[in-house]
Design a protein around this motif. Structure first.
Motif, PDB file in Angstrom:
ATOM      1  N   ARG A  68       9.676  -1.546   1.132  1.00  0.00           N
ATOM      2  CA  ARG A  68       8.747  -0.663   0.060  1.00  0.00           C
ATOM      3  C   ARG A  68       9.445  -0.468  -1.212  1.00  0.00           C
ATOM      4  O   ARG A  68       8.926  -0.802  -2.267  1.00  0.00           O
ATOM      5  N   ALA A  97       0.801  -1.219   0.010  1.00  0.00           N
ATOM      6  CA  ALA A  97       0.031   0.124  -0.046  1.00  0.00           C
ATOM      7  C   ALA A  97       0.877   1.235  -0.003  1.00  0.00           C
ATOM      8  O   ALA A  97       0.466   2.216   0.044  1.00  0.00           O
ATOM      9  N   LYS A  98       2.288   0.990  -0.063  1.00  0.00           N
ATOM     10  CA  LYS A  98       2.969   2.250  -0.145  1.00  0.00           C
ATOM     11  C   LYS A  98       3.040   3.286   1.109  1.00  0.00           C
ATOM     12  O   LYS A  98       3.175   4.298   1.250  1.00  0.00           O
ATOM     13  N   CYS A  99       2.687   2.336   2.410  1.00  0.00           N
ATOM     14  CA  CYS A  99       2.195   3.475   3.579  1.00  0.00           C
ATOM     15  C   CYS A  99       3.434   3.695   4.273  1.00  0.00           C
ATOM     16  O   CYS A  99       3.506   4.924   4.963  1.00  0.00           O
ATOM     17  N   CYS A 146       7.237  -0.028   7.015  1.00  0.00           N
ATOM     18  CA  CYS A 146       8.437  -0.549   6.906  1.00  0.00           C
ATOM     19  C   CYS A 146       9.574   0.031   7.232  1.00  0.00           C
ATOM     20  O   CYS A 146      10.546  -0.131   7.737  1.00  0.00           O
ATOM     21  N   CYS A 205       4.062  -4.564   8.647  1.00  0.00           N
ATOM     22  CA  CYS A 205       3.411  -4.356   7.404  1.00  0.00           C
ATOM     23  C   CYS A 205       1.857  -4.578   7.628  1.00  0.00           C
ATOM     24  O   CYS A 205       1.285  -5.570   8.248  1.00  0.00           O
ATOM     25  N   PRO A 206       0.869  -3.623   7.568  1.00  0.00           N
ATOM     26  CA  PRO A 206      -0.548  -3.729   7.723  1.00  0.00           C
ATOM     27  C   PRO A 206      -1.156  -4.691   6.576  1.00  0.00           C
ATOM     28  O   PRO A 206      -2.210  -5.275   6.984  1.00  0.00           O
ATOM     29  N   ARG A 207      -0.564  -4.845   5.517  1.00  0.00           N
ATOM     30  CA  ARG A 207      -1.104  -5.914   4.453  1.00  0.00           C
ATOM     31  C   ARG A 207      -0.296  -7.389   4.449  1.00  0.00           C
ATOM     32  O   ARG A 207      -0.266  -8.020   3.504  1.00  0.00           O
TER      33      ARG A 207
HETATM   34  S1  SF4 Z   1       4.614  -1.621   5.400  1.00  0.00           S
HETATM   35 FE1  SF4 Z   1       3.932  -3.138   3.545  1.00  0.00          FE
HETATM   36  S2  SF4 Z   1       2.361  -2.038   2.809  1.00  0.00           S
HETATM   37 FE2  SF4 Z   1       3.470  -0.510   3.744  1.00  0.00          FE
HETATM   38  S3  SF4 Z   1       4.981   0.316   2.445  1.00  0.00           S
HETATM   39 FE3  SF4 Z   1       5.929  -1.415   3.606  1.00  0.00          FE
HETATM   40  S4  SF4 Z   1       5.564  -3.189   2.580  1.00  0.00           S
HETATM   41 FE4  SF4 Z   1       4.028  -1.588   1.843  1.00  0.00          FE
END
Ligand code: SF4
Ligand code: SF4
Length: 405
Positions: A28, A5-7, A10, A63-65
């Motif tokens: 990311r 989600a590019k949040c 991480c 990571c939330p995903r």
């Molecule tokens: S925490 Fe997960 S979803 Fe968010 S930028 Fe990093 S890899 Fe992507």
């Protein structure tokens, strides 16, 4: 692959990103690259980015995903053509060496091969040359040291009860860790563990270098060596993390996957085992140590902290001891920067991460640092002496076995 989600969650936990601030060093950035190009067509730059990961698992936990970046990094490393990877000579040597029965006997060969390669590839002041001094130092010590498995094989042991997976560090460099485990087992009311002589390296290092075929062969060797029943105790966090993931190696082979699942279900991390022993806990309760204000820092290896969330058991063992202060860092545990092959490929980054941890410890002046991972032990041993912290660095089993002598 779960979609990123590019949040940026991480980026707040990645030890490599935190020292470089470079997007490709965070999960990311790596996922972004993988979504856009095939690793098999990667350039040297691409290979370098994918070697700059500690495989620590911090990003996956944050990571939330639930994007499993370490898994994707391993996959990418397997697909990177050797010709495009500037560190391929090391990976090649390590793959070959770690797939042999005598890992550190093999490291002697690594030292020789690396010496030759280094003459042609690296400048005299390269950090990588210095880091490979590890092999040279230990080469001399190894020549005179008896392997733990040979020591264990001199005593009669029964199969069917508890077995012990020694791992390369205990077997070749510090047999006293195996002896310490035996002493703790005796206090816990157990007999000597069964130590199969055909056990091999767990295979983590060779898999981290992209050697999936060799990693499978090592796994099969260990599964065969430990055929039977009963718990398989291991004293190394990295080995533990890898042994329990053996089933993932055999997703295309159901017969071996089943065997790997049965094996993985028997693997047990030693501090978890001893923290559940009332005999051990009662014995510790009666001890009062460290009259001179001894302070101990327990370093959480990433393989226990993120993959398996084993952080309470080692602290539970300390909780019974009187007279010592257990140091906890205000910002929480920090990575030591070892990361298997990471420290070979990126010595400067590895040292910066390690020195960050040493500097965080400085105000507490710990007298002893204890941990349970062979890689962390090596890294902290170097960091403590080279950065003037001068704390003694010990394996957790050795620390407690010495107290309980
Ligand atoms: S925490 Fe997960 S979803 Fe968010 S930028 Fe990093 S890899 Fe992507
Ligand atoms: S596994 Fe660790 S080093 Fe690698 S990208 Fe994730 S947080 Fe960074």
């Amino acid at each position: 692959m779960n979609r990123c989600a590019k949040c940026g969650a991480c980026t707040t936990v990645c030890p490599v990103y935190q020292v470089t601030g470079k997007e490709p060093h965070a999960a990311r950035g790596k996922i972004h690259l993988l979504e856009r190009m095939a690793s098999s067509s990667g350039s040297k730059h691409f290979a370098d980015i994918f070697s700059s990961c500690l495989l620590c698992g911090a990003c996956l936990q944050a990571c939330p995903r639930q994007v499993d970046t370490p898994k994707q990094v391993l996959k990418a490393r397997q697909q990177i053509p050797r010709s495009s990877d500037e560190h391929s000579f090391l990976k090649f040597v390590v793959r070959k060496t770690f797939s042999q029965p005598g890992l550190l006997t093999g490291l002697t060969k690594v030292g020789k091969v690396a010496d030759q390669a280094l003459e042609n590839i690296l400048p005299a002041d390269s950090g990588l040359r210095l880091r490979l001094d590890f092999f040279r130092q230990d080469r001399q010590e190894l020549a005179t040291r008896e392997k733990y498995i040979d020591i264990a094989s001199r005593t009669e042991r029964q199969a069917g009860g508890i077995s012990f997976f020694a791992g390369c560090y205990t077997n070749y460099l510090q047999p006293q860790i195996g002896i310490a485990i035996e002493n703790l087992l005796a206090i816990a009311g157990e007999g000597l563990p069964h130590v199969p002589t055909t056990q091999a390296c767990c295979g983590l290092a060779v898999q981290s270098g992209g050697g999936i075929i060799e990693a499978k062969e090592l796994a099969q060797k260990n599964i065969k060596a430990f055929e039977g029943s009963g718990q398989i105790l291991t004293s190394c966090a990295s080995c533990y993390g890898h042994l329990r993931k053996y089933p993932d190696l055999f997703n295309d082979d159901w017969e071996w996957r089943e065997k790997a699942e049965a094996f993985a279900a028997r693997v047990c991390e030693f501090s978890t085992y001893f923290a559940q022993s009332s005999a051990i806990m009662d014995t510790l309760q009666n001890l009062h140590v460290g009259q001179n204000g001894q302070s101990v820092f327990y370093h959480d290896p990433c393989h226990l902290r993120f993959e398996t969330a084993i952080t309470a058991a080692p602290r539970h063992l300390f909780s019974r001891l009187g007279g010592i202060t257990l140091v906890e860092l205000p910002g929480g545990p920090q990575c030591c920067g070892m990361g298997g092959l990471f420290h070979l490929a990126h010595q400067n980054l590895s040292q910066r991460i390690r020195n960050g941890l040493i500097n965080s410890l400085r105000p507490f002046s710990p007298t002893t640092i204890v941990t349970t991972c062979s890689g962390c032990l090596l890294q902290l041993r170097q960091g403590s002496s080279s950065q003037g912290l001068n704390a003694e660095v010990k394996h957790l089993a050795v620390f407690f076995a010495e107290l309980l002598k």
